[in-house]
Motif scaffolding. Sequence first.
Motif, PDB file in Angstrom:
ATOM      1  N   MET A  41      -1.950  13.443  -6.398  1.00  0.00           N
ATOM      2  CA  MET A  41      -2.187  13.930  -7.762  1.00  0.00           C
ATOM      3  C   MET A  41      -1.046  14.843  -8.205  1.00  0.00           C
ATOM      4  O   MET A  41      -0.456  14.677  -9.266  1.00  0.00           O
ATOM      5  CB  MET A  41      -3.469  14.765  -7.707  1.00  0.00           C
ATOM      6  CG  MET A  41      -4.534  14.428  -8.662  1.00  0.00           C
ATOM      7  SD  MET A  41      -5.991  15.400  -8.190  1.00  0.00           S
ATOM      8  CE  MET A  41      -6.013  16.558  -9.525  1.00  0.00           C
ATOM      9  N   ALA A  42      -0.742  15.800  -7.306  1.00  0.00           N
ATOM     10  CA  ALA A  42       0.249  16.807  -7.664  1.00  0.00           C
ATOM     11  C   ALA A  42       1.648  16.204  -7.779  1.00  0.00           C
ATOM     12  O   ALA A  42       2.479  16.695  -8.538  1.00  0.00           O
ATOM     13  CB  ALA A  42       0.240  17.926  -6.622  1.00  0.00           C
ATOM     14  N   TYR A  44       2.338  13.286  -8.908  1.00  0.00           N
ATOM     15  CA  TYR A  44       2.366  12.242  -9.951  1.00  0.00           C
ATOM     16  C   TYR A  44       3.568  12.364 -10.885  1.00  0.00           C
ATOM     17  O   TYR A  44       4.144  11.343 -11.271  1.00  0.00           O
ATOM     18  CB  TYR A  44       1.062  12.270 -10.746  1.00  0.00           C
ATOM     19  CG  TYR A  44       0.946  11.187 -11.779  1.00  0.00           C
ATOM     20  CD1 TYR A  44       1.147   9.848 -11.431  1.00  0.00           C
ATOM     21  CD2 TYR A  44       0.646  11.486 -13.097  1.00  0.00           C
ATOM     22  CE1 TYR A  44       1.039   8.853 -12.378  1.00  0.00           C
ATOM     23  CE2 TYR A  44       0.528  10.492 -14.056  1.00  0.00           C
ATOM     24  CZ  TYR A  44       0.729   9.176 -13.686  1.00  0.00           C
ATOM     25  OH  TYR A  44       0.629   8.186 -14.621  1.00  0.00           O
ATOM     26  N   GLN A  47       6.359  10.156 -10.137  1.00  0.00           N
ATOM     27  CA  GLN A  47       6.169   8.726 -10.314  1.00  0.00           C
ATOM     28  C   GLN A  47       6.469   8.284 -11.734  1.00  0.00           C
ATOM     29  O   GLN A  47       6.677   7.118 -12.004  1.00  0.00           O
ATOM     30  CB  GLN A  47       4.710   8.370 -10.029  1.00  0.00           C
ATOM     31  CG  GLN A  47       4.440   7.840  -8.656  1.00  0.00           C
ATOM     32  CD  GLN A  47       2.949   7.637  -8.495  1.00  0.00           C
ATOM     33  OE1 GLN A  47       2.249   8.545  -8.114  1.00  0.00           O
ATOM     34  NE2 GLN A  47       2.487   6.459  -8.815  1.00  0.00           N
ATOM     35  N   GLN A  48       6.401   9.240 -12.655  1.00  0.00           N
ATOM     36  CA  GLN A  48       6.509   8.857 -14.061  1.00  0.00           C
ATOM     37  C   GLN A  48       7.955   8.629 -14.458  1.00  0.00           C
ATOM     38  O   GLN A  48       8.863   9.274 -13.932  1.00  0.00           O
ATOM     39  CB  GLN A  48       5.885   9.938 -14.945  1.00  0.00           C
ATOM     40  CG  GLN A  48       4.388   9.955 -14.839  1.00  0.00           C
ATOM     41  CD  GLN A  48       3.804  11.158 -15.526  1.00  0.00           C
ATOM     42  OE1 GLN A  48       4.131  12.290 -15.179  1.00  0.00           O
ATOM     43  NE2 GLN A  48       2.945  10.924 -16.484  1.00  0.00           N
ATOM     44  N   ALA A  80       1.081  14.492 -21.137  1.00  0.00           N
ATOM     45  CA  ALA A  80      -0.142  14.377 -20.315  1.00  0.00           C
ATOM     46  C   ALA A  80      -1.075  13.376 -20.969  1.00  0.00           C
ATOM     47  O   ALA A  80      -0.714  12.227 -21.144  1.00  0.00           O
ATOM     48  CB  ALA A  80      -0.806  15.712 -20.096  1.00  0.00           C
ATOM     49  N   TRP A  81      -2.259  13.810 -21.429  1.00  0.00           N
ATOM     50  CA  TRP A  81      -3.212  12.870 -22.015  1.00  0.00           C
ATOM     51  C   TRP A  81      -3.014  12.711 -23.512  1.00  0.00           C
ATOM     52  O   TRP A  81      -3.620  11.844 -24.118  1.00  0.00           O
ATOM     53  CB  TRP A  81      -4.633  13.346 -21.745  1.00  0.00           C
ATOM     54  CG  TRP A  81      -4.850  14.767 -22.143  1.00  0.00           C
ATOM     55  CD1 TRP A  81      -5.212  15.214 -23.371  1.00  0.00           C
ATOM     56  CD2 TRP A  81      -4.677  15.918 -21.340  1.00  0.00           C
ATOM     57  NE1 TRP A  81      -5.274  16.577 -23.382  1.00  0.00           N
ATOM     58  CE2 TRP A  81      -4.962  17.036 -22.139  1.00  0.00           C
ATOM     59  CE3 TRP A  81      -4.311  16.116 -20.001  1.00  0.00           C
ATOM     60  CZ2 TRP A  81      -4.884  18.338 -21.656  1.00  0.00           C
ATOM     61  CZ3 TRP A  81      -4.244  17.417 -19.530  1.00  0.00           C
ATOM     62  CH2 TRP A  81      -4.531  18.507 -20.347  1.00  0.00           C
ATOM     63  N   VAL A  82      -2.176  13.528 -24.115  1.00  0.00           N
ATOM     64  CA  VAL A  82      -2.042  13.504 -25.567  1.00  0.00           C
ATOM     65  C   VAL A  82      -0.970  12.515 -25.988  1.00  0.00           C
ATOM     66  O   VAL A  82       0.105  12.464 -25.406  1.00  0.00           O
ATOM     67  CB  VAL A  82      -1.699  14.906 -26.108  1.00  0.00           C
ATOM     68  CG1 VAL A  82      -1.349  14.827 -27.578  1.00  0.00           C
ATOM     69  CG2 VAL A  82      -2.864  15.843 -25.888  1.00  0.00           C
ATOM     70  N   SER A  83      -1.284  11.709 -27.001  1.00  0.00           N
ATOM     71  CA  SER A  83      -0.271  10.883 -27.641  1.00  0.00           C
ATOM     72  C   SER A  83      -0.083  11.414 -29.050  1.00  0.00           C
ATOM     73  O   SER A  83      -0.994  11.322 -29.861  1.00  0.00           O
ATOM     74  CB  SER A  83      -0.719   9.427 -27.704  1.00  0.00           C
ATOM     75  OG  SER A  83      -0.825   8.923 -26.406  1.00  0.00           O
ATOM     76  N   ALA A  84       1.061  12.001 -29.315  1.00  0.00           N
ATOM     77  CA  ALA A  84       1.301  12.583 -30.630  1.00  0.00           C
ATOM     78  C   ALA A  84       2.431  11.838 -31.313  1.00  0.00           C
ATOM     79  O   ALA A  84       3.562  11.870 -30.832  1.00  0.00           O
ATOM     80  CB  ALA A  84       1.639  14.062 -30.484  1.00  0.00           C
TER      81      ALA A  84
END
Lengths: 194, 818
Positions: A41-42, A44, A47-48, A80-84
């Motif tokens: 997790m940490a 990750y 990987q991106q 992160a989880w936001v798509s702006a």
Amino acid sequence: MSSGKEITNSNETRRSFCRTVVAAGAGAAAVALPIYGGARMALYPLQQEGLSGKEYQLTTIDNLDATPRSYAVVDTIHDAWVSAPNQTIGNVFLRKVTNEDGSVGVEAFQTVCPHAGCRVKVDQQKNPKTGQVETMFYCPCHGDMFSLSGQRIDPDTSKSARDLDSLEARVDEDGRVFVKFQNFQLGCADKSPV
Amino acid sequence: MQGFLRWLDERTGLVTGLGKVAHYTVPAHWCMCRFLPVAIIFAFILQGITGLFLWAFYAPSGQTAWESVYYIQYQLPYGWLVRGIHHYSAQVLVAMLFLYVFLLIIHGAYRRPREFVYWAAVVMFLMALCSCLTGDLLMWSLSGYFATITRVSFLQLLPKIGLPLYQLVVGGPDPQFGTLTLTRFIVLHVAVFGGGGFVMLLLWKWFDLKSRPLSHEKDCKHPCGLACAAVERKSFWNWDVLWAGLACVVTMAIILVLVFQHSLTPSQVASRDATLPAESYLGADLSSPADPGSSFDAARPEWSFRALYHMTRLPIFSKIGMVYAIFGVSGILVAFFLAIPILARVPGFHFLIVLITVALFGVTCWFTYLSYWDDYKNPDHAPTFLASVAQADTLAKRSVELCAAPDGIPTTGALSLLKKDPFVQGPKLFSQHCASCHNFAPFGSIGPDADFTPIECADPSAPNLYKAISPQWIGGFCDADRLVTDDFFGKTTSFAKNGSMITYLKGRVFGGVRMDDGSLMLNTSDGLIGQLIAPDASPAFDILEESLTELVEDDDANEKVASGEYLDLLKEKIAEKFDDPAVMAALDPKLPRPVADALKNVLIGMVDDEQYAELLTDEDNIESITDDDIDTFLTDVYLAKLCGEDEPIPADETQYIDQLREGVLACVAGVEQVLYQESQLDAPRAQNGDKWEGLAETAVSDMTFLRCTECHSFYGSSSDHACDLRGYMSKPWLVGIISDPTAPEYYGAKNDRMPAYCPKQGDRLMSAEEVDMLADWLHGRWYRAPEVKNDQLFGEWGGKGFFPCERQEGELLPRPVK
């Protein structure tokens, strides 16, 4: 054996040690799963993938002249989880240049100083080599100076290990200016994309 | 080396300490209870490890808390595992601490000199419970939010200090929870209860070690090492350490079974929802984002609080006050358990304490059972609870679908996705604004559809809108008998049973009155069929007249008069006329193809029919008649007979009328098809010269023939007697009529009772966005998630998460209506 009595039998000591090791192994195995999961997790972010060098239209050639101007690169940010949508993901200096064959071209530079990541600006500064006040790219953090074509003015004293990062740019038939936007690793002499 | 160790030991005591650990002894007799503390410490370590990793990704605020948990669960590799272990090891920890305290009491291990060991254990248990309470809210999910808001609201029951205390916990005067509630709950969860629990764990172990040498009670008979230190002791680092290791492994195994409880068997994996990723079935549940504006009937505390929850629902407490149930009873219980070591100093009290504890344990189990029974099995309550759970599941599923959609989560948070989703908001809006008049349930040929949950109206007085854009709903729209049922316009006053459309459909389309004896009085003045064959000035008249005239002028035909063969020629002429586009185009009104075919067959059939053939051959010898005669013949004799000569047509002679009626009905079916196509439009049709894009060529002329356009506007003809049929029932049309049915293109002044929900001027009952969502929902237009690969236990093992993987773009299209 009874309480307080030292264990003297060496066989017994060895067995006891083995059991302790096995028990420690079992405990470690039980804890290993959450630690492994947590580590994955940490880790990750590694990987991106970063910017893939997408091409953006920033302006038209008519808006440019020989003095560099900063243009915002606008795209959807996935934070992160936001798509702006419509967020500024970076800035680019653009200037018009005349090629050797007389045709008009465009030069594009990152606004990030390759030394330590400060934002470079176009400024009037005294050129230490000529002693003249010139228009140049100037980094306010550690005083790095780059000529308007991106070269370090004095590579010997410059903090930056490389010239200002140029970006691939092109002008199409309709005069639209396209730039392939990328970020580069800081501090090193080689210009390698991140 | 020796020197260094001495140097280290003098300053830290590490070497001596390690030596003590190495010589750690335990009672010689074996007892399973001894490994419970080991498992507790292990579960605590798990909490620390997993909690730390989760904390690194958690963002406490109203717009990010649920989203970050979603990110952990669905996008981070192994996030579901870490979160699952954190959640379930907490439950296991609470259970084990409870069991531990219970055993301490039963064994009398709280007695001197172990009072502090006992107290530390009780406080640790309370802290674990508080961690569960505060942790539940952190997900900021629907269930956690509403469960926690109820618990915290109990604070307000406390006299005087209640409200200020509540506001301090919530973080503001606002009764609703928000970002500040989350920021302080994470501190409470991590630092106060998590950190505090860790401190208590250390103290507990410290007291345990300290009290041990003193516990040589001669009368200790219990074999358990918890109760008293036996005289016989042995080294821990032998068999016991192995058992301790095993205890950790067993604890982890229990936790993993809980983590994988929804994916344990192949059949569980096989029955996963095709649009949900594997992560939905692994680890802890995540319901939809908290929505302060909604409600959740099935908000329940965790299992460990179920007994207390059930107690608050006992009738006795509603009489004497909830404050006694919550704070009184739990306060007394905590005080009792803390006081046990002191109470037990009285001789004989230990037995009494054990008795009370066992009784309380029994009551707790019983209440817990009752609480679950009430929710899941009680015939009075279970349906509501289970329906609410099912609704929450649907919402949770939808949240994941929307967050995984290509647009992702906006900066305003995942809740805003749900707020803009027709699938979620449509039923709510319909219930609020429409369901007092409109039913929304399967009826007639319109069967149930899994996508549309019926919304029943107690006393419907307007059309049932269930799948109102389906061919089944629009098909049969010109069926007067169907239209006057209560599922359509039977109860709308302006439409009513005798409204103009019904009288038109009944009287004019059919064009006659059926008598009791089955005979038919044809209406030739304004009935559709009557006008097709009216003795004077009808398409039938025109065509017959022309055909006969041509025949009279045809020498070849005249020769065949005697043999009667000229009737064959007449049939040919009639067929020619119907097949000649020029002739057909000249007719006014233009005949729709099925009607023209029916008329052709009728006219040809009549020539073959003896009783009509006689009329043609007998008295009016074709040679002798003139044009005038033809007119008179057709008007007074031939067509007059067909129309019944102002008398009812006998029941056994209506076959030609029936044939024509079939033709008209075929035309009606065509128009209904046109209407269905209109309902599927996304936007008004584009005009290209005098043509409308995609519109069937005969659509307008068919409508004109059926006289729809006398009242309704359609392409190229306008009338404001009734609603505009352009784009009838399409999304823009629905948006328009919901916004303002009194607009001239809709019902205008004839509007019955339907309110204008979003008029250009005046009060708005719905926002434009809501009207849009409602129309989308009626149309079945919402984002549909594509199927994902989740048939493997872990989906994409190694979990890049399904988001960046193979998930294709979903569709935002009207569903094909079956």
